[in-house]
Design a protein around this motif. Structure first.
Motif, PDB file in Angstrom:
ATOM      1  N   LEU A 254      54.762  26.136  -1.097  1.00 14.70           N
ATOM      2  CA  LEU A 254      54.336  25.443   0.117  1.00 14.70           C
ATOM      3  C   LEU A 254      55.200  25.835   1.313  1.00 14.70           C
ATOM      4  O   LEU A 254      54.708  25.909   2.445  1.00 14.70           O
ATOM      5  N   SER A 255      56.474  26.081   1.068  1.00 14.98           N
ATOM      6  CA  SER A 255      57.381  26.452   2.155  1.00 14.98           C
ATOM      7  C   SER A 255      57.097  27.853   2.680  1.00 14.98           C
ATOM      8  O   SER A 255      57.581  28.210   3.765  1.00 14.98           O
ATOM      9  N   LEU A 256      56.323  28.624   1.930  1.00 16.66           N
ATOM     10  CA  LEU A 256      56.088  30.029   2.304  1.00 16.66           C
ATOM     11  C   LEU A 256      54.720  30.253   2.921  1.00 16.66           C
ATOM     12  O   LEU A 256      54.376  31.395   3.249  1.00 16.66           O
ATOM     13  N   VAL A 257      53.945  29.196   3.078  1.00 18.19           N
ATOM     14  CA  VAL A 257      52.646  29.343   3.745  1.00 18.19           C
ATOM     15  C   VAL A 257      52.873  29.802   5.181  1.00 18.19           C
ATOM     16  O   VAL A 257      53.664  29.218   5.920  1.00 18.19           O
ATOM     17  N   GLY A 258      52.202  30.863   5.584  1.00 20.18           N
ATOM     18  CA  GLY A 258      52.354  31.382   6.941  1.00 20.18           C
ATOM     19  C   GLY A 258      53.661  32.103   7.178  1.00 20.18           C
ATOM     20  O   GLY A 258      54.096  32.237   8.328  1.00 20.18           O
ATOM     21  N   ALA A 259      54.307  32.593   6.108  1.00 19.91           N
ATOM     22  CA  ALA A 259      55.564  33.333   6.273  1.00 19.91           C
ATOM     23  C   ALA A 259      55.332  34.569   7.135  1.00 19.91           C
ATOM     24  O   ALA A 259      54.306  35.245   7.013  1.00 19.91           O
ATOM     25  N   PRO A 260      56.247  34.902   8.028  1.00 19.55           N
ATOM     26  CA  PRO A 260      56.058  36.049   8.927  1.00 19.55           C
ATOM     27  C   PRO A 260      56.120  37.374   8.166  1.00 19.55           C
ATOM     28  O   PRO A 260      56.690  37.452   7.070  1.00 19.55           O
ATOM     29  N   PRO A 261      55.546  38.428   8.744  1.00 15.28           N
ATOM     30  CA  PRO A 261      55.573  39.738   8.073  1.00 15.28           C
ATOM     31  C   PRO A 261      56.965  40.331   7.952  1.00 15.28           C
ATOM     32  O   PRO A 261      57.151  41.318   7.245  1.00 15.28           O
ATOM     33  N   SER A 262      57.939  39.752   8.626  1.00 17.55           N
ATOM     34  CA  SER A 262      59.309  40.261   8.547  1.00 17.55           C
ATOM     35  C   SER A 262      60.017  39.867   7.256  1.00 17.55           C
ATOM     36  O   SER A 262      61.166  40.257   7.041  1.00 17.55           O
ATOM     37  N   VAL A 263      59.347  39.077   6.397  1.00 19.45           N
ATOM     38  CA  VAL A 263      59.937  38.725   5.109  1.00 19.45           C
ATOM     39  C   VAL A 263      59.067  39.259   3.984  1.00 19.45           C
ATOM     40  O   VAL A 263      57.856  39.468   4.136  1.00 19.45           O
ATOM     41  N   ARG A 264      59.682  39.462   2.851  1.00 23.10           N
ATOM     42  CA  ARG A 264      58.967  39.873   1.650  1.00 23.10           C
ATOM     43  C   ARG A 264      59.134  38.794   0.592  1.00 23.10           C
ATOM     44  O   ARG A 264      60.234  38.273   0.404  1.00 23.10           O
ATOM     45  N   ILE A 265      58.025  38.478  -0.072  1.00 25.99           N
ATOM     46  CA  ILE A 265      58.013  37.447  -1.103  1.00 25.99           C
ATOM     47  C   ILE A 265      57.880  38.138  -2.453  1.00 25.99           C
ATOM     48  O   ILE A 265      56.892  38.832  -2.705  1.00 25.99           O
ATOM     49  N   THR A 266      58.872  37.953  -3.316  1.00 25.36           N
ATOM     50  CA  THR A 266      58.902  38.619  -4.613  1.00 25.36           C
ATOM     51  C   THR A 266      58.747  37.598  -5.730  1.00 25.36           C
ATOM     52  O   THR A 266      59.495  36.615  -5.788  1.00 25.36           O
ATOM     53  N   ASP A 267      57.769  37.841  -6.592  1.00 27.27           N
ATOM     54  CA  ASP A 267      57.529  36.938  -7.718  1.00 27.27           C
ATOM     55  C   ASP A 267      58.720  36.957  -8.677  1.00 27.27           C
ATOM     56  O   ASP A 267      59.309  38.015  -8.936  1.00 27.27           O
ATOM     57  N   LEU A 268      59.065  35.807  -9.195  1.00 23.14           N
ATOM     58  CA  LEU A 268      60.209  35.697 -10.104  1.00 23.14           C
ATOM     59  C   LEU A 268      59.811  35.729 -11.570  1.00 23.14           C
ATOM     60  O   LEU A 268      60.640  35.496 -12.447  1.00 23.14           O
ATOM     61  N   GLY A 269      58.529  35.999 -11.855  1.00 21.46           N
ATOM     62  CA  GLY A 269      58.101  36.143 -13.237  1.00 21.46           C
ATOM     63  C   GLY A 269      57.725  34.832 -13.895  1.00 21.46           C
ATOM     64  O   GLY A 269      57.816  33.754 -13.296  1.00 21.46           O
ATOM     65  N   PRO A 270      57.308  34.916 -15.152  1.00 23.15           N
ATOM     66  CA  PRO A 270      56.802  33.723 -15.854  1.00 23.15           C
ATOM     67  C   PRO A 270      57.852  32.644 -16.081  1.00 23.15           C
ATOM     68  O   PRO A 270      57.514  31.479 -16.315  1.00 23.15           O
ATOM     69  N   GLU A 271      59.104  32.986 -16.014  1.00 28.59           N
ATOM     70  CA  GLU A 271      60.167  32.005 -16.224  1.00 28.59           C
ATOM     71  C   GLU A 271      60.651  31.372 -14.926  1.00 28.59           C
ATOM     72  O   GLU A 271      61.670  30.677 -14.900  1.00 28.59           O
ATOM     73  N   ARG A 272      59.914  31.641 -13.847  1.00 31.42           N
ATOM     74  CA  ARG A 272      60.346  31.114 -12.548  1.00 31.42           C
ATOM     75  C   ARG A 272      60.350  29.594 -12.561  1.00 31.42           C
ATOM     76  O   ARG A 272      59.578  28.959 -13.292  1.00 31.42           O
ATOM     77  N   PRO A 273      61.199  28.989 -11.764  1.00 32.57           N
ATOM     78  CA  PRO A 273      61.180  27.519 -11.674  1.00 32.57           C
ATOM     79  C   PRO A 273      59.933  27.040 -10.941  1.00 32.57           C
ATOM     80  O   PRO A 273      59.337  27.778 -10.152  1.00 32.57           O
TER      81      PRO A 273
END
Length: 303
Positions: A254-273
């Motif tokens: 929810l905190s990453l909705v509308g994140a600017p293009p200057s950031v990259r969002i990387t999945d943390l895998g199936p064990e992510r919190p």
């Protein structure tokens, strides 16, 4: 025997709506004089009413001082009940009028909602859009509350909100006095400046509301994650710092909705919190038309 009769008399002499309104006004305004102005009463009448309430309840509700009146612990509890009782009286009146008209009461009037920041920004607006389109007589009142300490559930318990959008889980379960349910499960992701050659070497940025025990336990197992060395005011500030290249962060969806293009969002895998986002309300208000309609709208957009 006399003490027992006195206690029984106090228990039988419940507070009326007017007395409750006086208590709430004193708590809200922070003093007897200001409460008197707000209520259109004299200060002596307010003082007399409060003294009567204290006598009936058998407890001092306010500490009187030169700067005003401050609720005692007993007073805080009394104010919470007073707000909730007065709200129920409003709901009762609306539902009775609906029954008199030959049908169920339509959701109308104020609907008080407490939500933490990212839910208020990215989940609640869509739900309120659906809600008010179907029930234009509803007037939502939204307060953003930090999800720390008693958080949004505390606002409901204290009678300041009809429904709270809250983070739920083992470290923050639904309080026993309330009812609630999960709306969505959101995962966490690693967020870092786009194009940075070694983002994992950057400082870790965090904020207070992000400190669920499950997330902290997950972090402790990640050898590549350093302790957070920068703490921001909220998730928006964290995202802004990351976007300018200041550091990296682990943030919920929810905190990453509308994140600017200057950031990259990387999945943390199936064990992510993950964390559960849900709602809490009182058992009495859970059956009210307005709260039921809001829960339906929240479930529709969260699903």
């Amino acid at each position: 025997m006399n003490e027992e009769r006195g206690a029984a008399a106090r228990a039988d002499a419940g507070l009326g709506p007017h007395e409750l309104r006086v208590l709430v006004a004193v708590g809200r305004e922070g003093g007897f004089s200001a409460a008197a102005v707000a209520l259109g009463m004299t200060q002596s009448a307010v003082s007399h009413s409060v003294r009567g309430s204290e006598r009936k309840l058998g407890a001092v509700l306010f500490e009187r001082g030169r700067t005003g009146a401050t609720p005692t612990p007993a007073g805080e509890r009394a104010l919470a009940y007073a707000r909730r009782v007065l709200r129920l009286l409003e709901v009762m009146a609306a539902e009775v009028r609906g029954a008199e008209a030959g049908g169920p009461a339509a959701p109308a009037g104020p609907l008080r909602i407490a939500a933490f920041r990212s839910a208020a920004l990215h989940l609640l607006p869509r739900a309120l859009g659906r809600l008010t389109a179907r029930h234009p007589e509803l007037v939502p009142e939204v307060r953003i509350v930090r999800e720390v300490g008693r958080g949004t559930a505390g606002e409901v318990l204290d009678g300041r909100a009809d429904l709270g959008i809250a983070t739920l889980g083992t470290s923050s379960p639904v309080p026993p006095e309330l009812v609630g349910g999960v709306l969505l499960e959101e995962g966490y992701a690693l967020v870092h400046p786009a194009g940075h050659p070694a983002p994992r070497t950057l400082p870790l940025i965090d904020w207070t509301e992000n400190c669920t025990s499950y997330t902290r336990e997950w972090w402790a197992r990640q050898e590549w994650l350093p302790p957070a060395t920068v703490e921001a005011e909220d998730d928006g500030a964290v995202l802004s710092m990351v976007s300018t290249g200041f550091g990296m962060a682990v943030m919920p969806e929810l905190s990453l909705v509308g994140a600017p293009p200057s950031v990259r969002i990387t999945d943390l895998g199936p064990e992510r919190p993950t964390r559960s986002v849900g709602y809490v309300t009182t058992p009495e208000l859970a059956s009210s038309p307005a709260v039921r309609a809001l829960i339906r709208a929240l479930r529709a957009v969260a699903g």
